[in-house]
Design a protein around this motif. Structure first.
Motif, PDB file in Angstrom:
ATOM      1  N   TRP A   1       0.809  -1.215   0.000  1.00  0.00           N
ATOM      2  CA  TRP A   1       0.000   0.000   0.000  1.00  0.00           C
ATOM      3  C   TRP A   1       0.840   1.261   0.000  1.00  0.00           C
ATOM      4  N   SER A   2       2.136   1.131   0.238  1.00  0.00           N
ATOM      5  CA  SER A   2       3.040   2.263   0.073  1.00  0.00           C
ATOM      6  C   SER A   2       3.452   2.342  -1.382  1.00  0.00           C
ATOM      7  N   GLY A   3       3.638   3.548  -1.883  1.00  0.00           N
ATOM      8  CA  GLY A   3       4.050   3.720  -3.268  1.00  0.00           C
ATOM      9  C   GLY A   3       5.472   3.244  -3.491  1.00  0.00           C
ATOM     10  N   ASN A   4       5.884   3.165  -4.757  1.00  0.00           N
ATOM     11  CA  ASN A   4       7.209   2.667  -5.087  1.00  0.00           C
ATOM     12  C   ASN A   4       8.321   3.506  -4.477  1.00  0.00           C
ATOM     13  N   ALA A   5       8.096   4.832  -4.374  1.00  0.00           N
ATOM     14  CA  ALA A   5       9.134   5.694  -3.817  1.00  0.00           C
ATOM     15  C   ALA A   5       9.419   5.327  -2.366  1.00  0.00           C
ATOM     16  N   LYS A   6       8.352   5.087  -1.587  1.00  0.00           N
ATOM     17  CA  LYS A   6       8.544   4.734  -0.189  1.00  0.00           C
ATOM     18  C   LYS A   6       9.145   3.345  -0.062  1.00  0.00           C
ATOM     19  N   LEU A   7       8.670   2.423  -0.906  1.00  0.00           N
ATOM     20  CA  LEU A   7       9.240   1.084  -0.879  1.00  0.00           C
ATOM     21  C   LEU A   7      10.716   1.123  -1.247  1.00  0.00           C
ATOM     22  N   GLY A   8      11.087   1.977  -2.207  1.00  0.00           N
ATOM     23  CA  GLY A   8      12.479   2.111  -2.600  1.00  0.00           C
ATOM     24  C   GLY A   8      13.338   2.606  -1.447  1.00  0.00           C
ATOM     25  N   TRP A   9      12.808   3.544  -0.694  1.00  0.00           N
ATOM     26  CA  TRP A   9      13.555   4.049   0.455  1.00  0.00           C
ATOM     27  C   TRP A   9      13.734   2.969   1.518  1.00  0.00           C
ATOM     28  N   LEU A  10      12.722   2.173   1.745  1.00  0.00           N
ATOM     29  CA  LEU A  10      12.829   1.112   2.746  1.00  0.00           C
ATOM     30  C   LEU A  10      13.933   0.127   2.367  1.00  0.00           C
ATOM     31  N   ASP A  11      14.065  -0.174   1.077  1.00  0.00           N
ATOM     32  CA  ASP A  11      15.155  -1.037   0.625  1.00  0.00           C
ATOM     33  C   ASP A  11      16.503  -0.377   0.868  1.00  0.00           C
ATOM     34  N   VAL A  12      16.601   0.889   0.510  1.00  0.00           N
ATOM     35  CA  VAL A  12      17.866   1.608   0.645  1.00  0.00           C
ATOM     36  C   VAL A  12      18.294   1.679   2.108  1.00  0.00           C
ATOM     37  N   VAL A  13      17.375   2.031   2.967  1.00  0.00           N
ATOM     38  CA  VAL A  13      17.759   2.210   4.368  1.00  0.00           C
ATOM     39  C   VAL A  13      18.085   0.867   5.026  1.00  0.00           C
TER      40      VAL A  13
ATOM     41  N   GLY B   1      21.297  -7.267  -5.998  1.00  0.00           N
ATOM     42  CA  GLY B   1      21.270  -6.494  -7.233  1.00  0.00           C
ATOM     43  C   GLY B   1      20.952  -5.024  -7.029  1.00  0.00           C
ATOM     44  N   LEU B   2      20.611  -4.612  -5.807  1.00  0.00           N
ATOM     45  CA  LEU B   2      20.310  -3.197  -5.539  1.00  0.00           C
ATOM     46  C   LEU B   2      21.576  -2.366  -5.680  1.00  0.00           C
ATOM     47  N   LYS B   3      21.523  -1.312  -6.473  1.00  0.00           N
ATOM     48  CA  LYS B   3      22.678  -0.432  -6.690  1.00  0.00           C
ATOM     49  C   LYS B   3      22.761   0.578  -5.554  1.00  0.00           C
ATOM     50  N   LEU B   4      23.218   0.088  -4.401  1.00  0.00           N
ATOM     51  CA  LEU B   4      23.218   0.925  -3.199  1.00  0.00           C
ATOM     52  C   LEU B   4      24.130   2.133  -3.339  1.00  0.00           C
ATOM     53  N   GLY B   5      25.304   1.924  -3.934  1.00  0.00           N
ATOM     54  CA  GLY B   5      26.230   3.041  -4.095  1.00  0.00           C
ATOM     55  C   GLY B   5      25.632   4.167  -4.913  1.00  0.00           C
ATOM     56  N   GLN B   6      24.985   3.820  -6.019  1.00  0.00           N
ATOM     57  CA  GLN B   6      24.359   4.826  -6.879  1.00  0.00           C
ATOM     58  C   GLN B   6      23.199   5.516  -6.167  1.00  0.00           C
ATOM     59  N   ARG B   7      22.403   4.725  -5.423  1.00  0.00           N
ATOM     60  CA  ARG B   7      21.270   5.313  -4.705  1.00  0.00           C
ATOM     61  C   ARG B   7      21.750   6.359  -3.692  1.00  0.00           C
ATOM     62  N   LEU B   8      22.801   6.028  -2.952  1.00  0.00           N
ATOM     63  CA  LEU B   8      23.291   6.973  -1.932  1.00  0.00           C
ATOM     64  C   LEU B   8      24.020   8.157  -2.571  1.00  0.00           C
ATOM     65  N   LYS B   9      24.613   7.929  -3.728  1.00  0.00           N
ATOM     66  CA  LYS B   9      25.196   9.059  -4.461  1.00  0.00           C
ATOM     67  C   LYS B   9      24.105  10.036  -4.873  1.00  0.00           C
ATOM     68  N   ASP B  10      22.956   9.490  -5.300  1.00  0.00           N
ATOM     69  CA  ASP B  10      21.820  10.347  -5.660  1.00  0.00           C
ATOM     70  C   ASP B  10      21.294  11.108  -4.443  1.00  0.00           C
ATOM     71  N   VAL B  11      21.385  10.487  -3.275  1.00  0.00           N
ATOM     72  CA  VAL B  11      20.982  11.188  -2.048  1.00  0.00           C
ATOM     73  C   VAL B  11      21.864  12.414  -1.849  1.00  0.00           C
ATOM     74  N   ARG B  12      23.172  12.234  -2.016  1.00  0.00           N
ATOM     75  CA  ARG B  12      24.109  13.345  -1.801  1.00  0.00           C
ATOM     76  C   ARG B  12      23.934  14.455  -2.843  1.00  0.00           C
ATOM     77  N   LEU B  13      23.902  14.057  -4.112  1.00  0.00           N
ATOM     78  CA  LEU B  13      23.966  15.045  -5.194  1.00  0.00           C
ATOM     79  C   LEU B  13      22.605  15.591  -5.612  1.00  0.00           C
ATOM     80  N   LYS B  14      21.555  14.768  -5.491  1.00  0.00           N
ATOM     81  CA  LYS B  14      20.239  15.173  -5.993  1.00  0.00           C
ATOM     82  C   LYS B  14      19.187  15.296  -4.900  1.00  0.00           C
ATOM     83  N   GLY B  15      19.557  14.940  -3.685  1.00  0.00           N
ATOM     84  CA  GLY B  15      18.555  14.967  -2.620  1.00  0.00           C
ATOM     85  C   GLY B  15      17.485  13.905  -2.784  1.00  0.00           C
ATOM     86  N   ALA B  16      17.846  12.795  -3.476  1.00  0.00           N
ATOM     87  CA  ALA B  16      16.876  11.713  -3.681  1.00  0.00           C
ATOM     88  C   ALA B  16      16.358  11.198  -2.347  1.00  0.00           C
TER      89      ALA B  16
END
Length: 328
Positions: free
Chosen positions: A205-217, A264-279
């Motif tokens: 019931w959470s959208g993909n964005a929230k689910l994506g964050w749960l994976d990242v964290v 297969g989760l691209k954790l490095g890229q995801r956290l880079k996006d957090v730093r540079l894009k505020g993802a």
């Protein structure tokens, strides 16, 4: 004024009263475009209309306002001006035509053309089929209890047999439907059994964005624990799966620190996006998420140069964080 002319004149009752004893009126009506083929039982016309509608549209989900158009070569002249949508509603809501000795036979006729008795159930079943099929084609299904199906919000089922979708689902806006289910309770309002059916196949019931964050964290927390509570992930780091030869060593797979759904989760890229894009750091949860990263030792401004390697002792006592190896 206000009389539905077609439903008035195309009846045997009207014929007997106004035409049968006045043969001279036949020519007059013919000159006016009277459709003589229309003078037959309404049930016959209704079934002919249903079959033809299915041939044209691929289903019999006839809109309530649909009236068979005149001068359309796709339709037999006998059906012109037939209020097919209205008839469908009457059958569905009042069971018109379905009383008397022919009721069972007529119901079977409707079933054979695919008549939809419950539109809501039909649409929900279609959604369920589409989600299951997406999951199979997506190839990311998991045997774990955390299996989640993620349909992009803009995903529309592609047309063409080469894509592996059944024709009746082509052009189905699955992503938009999933969003509507989450945000507007489409098909599931006051229907708890449907909610359970969706959850059983991995719908969340959470959208993909929230689910994506749960994976990242979650991945970040594991990485941080492995690296001495420091979260400084190389930008090209991808969550690894166990070595292929680990299949012969079930204990190795069971002790693998990364849950299967994160492989297969691209954790490095995801956290880079957090730093540079505020993802992931926009919206009402932004401050909470930033605090989560801070608690994990997230390095907001990493230094350039060769990275240090960390050996951890609190996860299986022997794990090197950049390359965890199983002994098989």
């Amino acid at each position: 004024h206000g009389v539905k002319l077609a439903s008035t004149i195309y009846t045997m009752k009207w014929w007997q009263k106004h035409i049968a004893q006045n043969k001279d009126r036949v020519a007059q009506l013919s000159n006016l475009g009277f459709i003589w083929e229309r003078l037959q039982p309404t049930w016959n016309l209704f079934m002919e209309g249903m079959v033809n509608y299915r041939n044209i549209h691929g289903n019999v989900l006839v809109p309530a306002s649909f009236v068979v158009p005149r001068n359309d070569d796709n339709w037999h002249m006998a059906c012109w001006d037939l209020p097919l949508g209205s008839f469908v509603q009457q059958v569905r809501l009042r069971h018109d035509f379905l009383t008397g000795e022919n009721s069972v036979q007529r119901k079977n006729q409707l079933d054979r053309v695919g008549f939809v008795w419950d539109v809501s159930e039909y649409k929900f079943t279609r959604l369920l089929r589409a989600i299951k099929h997406f999951d199979r084609l997506d190839g990311k299904s998991s045997s774990t209890r955390e299996h989640i199906v993620r349909v992009p919000s803009k995903f529309v089922v592609p047309s063409g047999h080469e894509h592996g979708w059944p024709p009746d689902l082509w052009e189905y806006p699955l992503g938009a439907k999933c969003m509507a289910v989450r945000q507007q309770k489409l098909y599931v309002k006051n229907r708890p059994h449907r909610v359970r059916q969706l959850e059983d196949i991995g719908f969340r019931w959470s959208g993909n964005a929230k689910l994506g964050w749960l994976d990242v964290v979650q991945a970040a927390a594991i990485y941080s624990q492995m690296h001495g509570r420091v979260l400084n992930v190389p930008f090209n780091f991808v969550i690894p799966a166990p070595p292929l030869d680990a299949e012969s060593n079930p204990q190795c797979v069971d002790s693998w620190p990364w849950p299967e759904r994160l492989w297969g989760l691209k954790l490095g890229q995801r956290l880079k996006d957090v730093r540079l894009k505020g993802a992931y750091l926009k919206g009402p949860d932004a401050h909470v998420r930033k605090a989560q990263l801070d608690n994990l030792g997230f390095v907001w401004h990493p230094k350039r140069g060769r990275r240090k390697r960390y050996i951890v002792e609190d996860i299986n006592d022997t794990m090197d964080l950049d390359d965890v190896i199983c002994t098989v």
